[in-house]
Enzyme design. Structure first.
Site, mmCIF file in Angstrom:
data_model
loop_
_atom_site.group_PDB
_atom_site.id
_atom_site.type_symbol
_atom_site.label_atom_id
_atom_site.label_comp_id
_atom_site.label_asym_id
_atom_site.label_seq_id
_atom_site.Cartn_x
_atom_site.Cartn_y
_atom_site.Cartn_z
ATOM 1 N N CYS A 86 0.836 -1.197 0.000
ATOM 2 C CA CYS A 86 0.000 0.000 0.000
ATOM 3 C C CYS A 86 0.877 1.257 0.000
ATOM 4 C CB CYS A 86 -0.981 -0.030 1.173
ATOM 5 S SG CYS A 86 -2.382 1.107 1.001
ATOM 6 N N HIS A 194 -3.429 -5.647 1.102
ATOM 7 C CA HIS A 194 -2.755 -5.912 2.377
ATOM 8 C C HIS A 194 -2.770 -7.400 2.729
ATOM 9 C CE1 HIS A 194 -2.347 -1.745 4.041
ATOM 10 N NE2 HIS A 194 -3.348 -1.495 3.205
ATOM 11 N N GLU A 196 -1.083 -8.883 4.977
ATOM 12 C CA GLU A 196 -1.001 -9.059 6.438
ATOM 13 C C GLU A 196 -2.377 -8.984 7.095
ATOM 14 O OE1 GLU A 196 -0.976 -4.580 6.070
ATOM 15 O OE2 GLU A 196 -0.378 -6.324 4.873
#
Length: 220
Positions: A86, A194, A196
């Site tokens: 990002c 993302h 994660e």
């Protein structure tokens, strides 16, 4: 055990998400302050999401001058795996570690949703543990995630198999549905979604795990 350095800029807000995800997968994570010139003895580097330096001027434009980026650039030049997520993707393009740029989303709307990504290449530090054609459900959270580049750069990315992820249904107007690209050495990767935040079923999806495992197991 793979040690992952996670860069922290003033305004980063996803560093601990990355630390948690890496730790859960058996890696070791350490925070790297933006004011330090070296990344130290790490095996991989993640430039996480957030709003580095408040995104003043434009996202990543100030962060690229932070001392730590000297260390990140040297680490990448030596073949070390670097992933920008990002805002981190924006920083890597501003720093010249990846081609192209990120501009405001189509329709000038902030996007916070889950998208489907198709793995286009497993020849990168972020996708080596995946198979081309695999579709992953991963969150996005951005206003300036619309990837753009010149026609020449796009032709080069395509011919070199450096578009590693594409949106199944393009949410932001990105050129050629691009969600993630890699460097010529395939060790530097940037993506807007993302992984994660998709590292455990408790989060709604564990589809980011193969991407993070790729980083932890990258051997170049």
């Amino acid at each position: 055990m793979t040690t992952v350095g996670v860069v922290v800029f003033p305004g980063s807000n996803c560093e601990f998400d990355v630390v948690e995800a890496v730790s859960r997968l058996g890696g070791e994570a350490t925070l790297l302050w933006h004011g330090d010139e070296s990344v130290g003895a790490v095996d991989a580097v993640v430039v996480p999401g957030g709003f580095a330096h408040g995104d003043y001027l434009r996202p990543g434009a100030i962060a690229r001058f932070s001392p730590v980026m000297t260390g990140v650039a040297k680490f990448a030049a030596d073949g070390g795996p670097v992933v920008g997520i990002c805002n981190g993707f924006q920083v890597l393009t501003e720093a010249g570690l990846l081609p192209g740029a990120l501009q405001k989303n189509r329709g000038l709307k902030f996007l916070c949703t889950t998208v489907e990504l198709r793995v286009e290449s497993n020849r990168s530090a972020l996708t080596c543990a995946t198979e081309p054609g695999t579709v992953l459900r991963v969150p996005i959270n951005h206003f300036e995630g619309n990837y753009t580049c010149s026609a020449e750069t796009l032709a080069e990315l395509r011919s070199d198999d450096r578009v590693v992820l594409r949106y199944v249904d393009n949410p932001n107007g990105a050129t050629d549905d691009i969600a993630g690209i890699c460097s010529e050495g395939r060790n530097v990767v940037g993506l807007m979604p993302h992984p994660e935040r998709a590292s455990d079923l408790l989060l709604g999806s564990a589809d980011g795990v193969p991407l993070l495992e790729s980083l932890l197991n990258w051997s170049g």
